[in-house]
Design an enzyme around this catalytic site. Sequence first.
Site, short mmCIF file in Angstrom:
data_model
loop_
_atom_site.label_atom_id
_atom_site.label_comp_id
_atom_site.label_asym_id
_atom_site.label_seq_id
_atom_site.Cartn_x
_atom_site.Cartn_y
_atom_site.Cartn_z
N ASP A 57 0.78 10.35 8.27
CA ASP A 57 0.88 9.20 9.16
C ASP A 57 2.32 8.72 9.08
OD1 ASP A 57 0.16 6.96 10.79
OD2 ASP A 57 -0.03 5.75 8.98
N ASP A 59 3.74 4.96 10.05
CA ASP A 59 3.92 3.57 9.63
C ASP A 59 3.10 3.26 8.39
OD1 ASP A 59 5.59 2.91 11.89
OD2 ASP A 59 3.79 3.00 13.11
N GLY A 100 -2.52 0.86 17.61
CA GLY A 100 -1.67 0.86 18.80
C GLY A 100 -1.14 -0.53 19.11
N GLU A 103 -2.50 -2.16 22.42
CA GLU A 103 -3.91 -2.52 22.19
C GLU A 103 -4.03 -3.71 21.23
OE1 GLU A 103 -3.56 1.79 23.28
OE2 GLU A 103 -2.52 0.42 21.93
#
Length: 282
Positions: A57, A59, A100, A103
């Site tokens: 991943d 972040d 996101g 979102e």
Amino acid sequence: MMMLIINFLLLSTASAFTHVKQSSTFLISNTKFHQLHNSHKSATTLHAARLEAILFDCDGVLADTERDGHRPAFNRAFKNNGIDEEWDVELYGKLLEVGGGKERMTAHWNEVGWPNVIPEESRAEKVKALHLEKTDIFMDMIGEGSIPLRPGVLRLVDEAIENGVRLAVCSTSNEKAVSNLVKTLMGDERRAKFEIFAGDMVKKKKPAPDVYNMAVDAMGLDKSRCVVVEDTNIGLGAALAAGIKCIVSAKEDFTGASMVVDELGDDPDNGVTLQTLTSLLD
């Protein structure tokens, strides 16, 4: 002769790690991890023989970009657009339950009420514009070197490259931002070793498994020989839904993870290595 040695190591190590079960979760301190790691060291040829790829991943795994990068970048974008809102660390931690940035803003304002400066008929357009501005601010912060890599990331990346283990970043963030982070913080040569799969490349973001499935398909990987490195329950859920073993680098309990550690660690004697990741495979 070399093949006989490798086969011997594979058999020996498979026996040594029979206690590692797929459904188990290990939450261990650096001291305990040091003991576990040292008790199961083996030749680097074993690493390359079993582990095919590490899927990171971005972040919170490669760097503390959520707390120290995206969050202040959101706040600056809000201020620039006359939005009277500031996301503190505690609030942002809760907002991260939504994957996101666009979102995240939409879900938050649907819950607490939309800023007066954003007309109802242009909400989607404004959210998109805010996210683009936030991304530009974030990329400037990366370029300034204000967000360093997390401990152990560079060491593990270099060990993987040395042993021919393939690398990818699978993130809900913008592809441009992820690529810029890897290039700026790791350098051009390491960046060239990474495949980048981002949230804007798939239909559904994490916790859906789409981004990990895309990486496996595009790179022609065997899921049983891959390990995901995540830091959130959303990311862990995506990895598990994709059917890939996952180690979580965070200071929390994540049920379902194959292993949970505080950090990857700069010291190879204490930190996560290819041998650690290999031990999680069936």
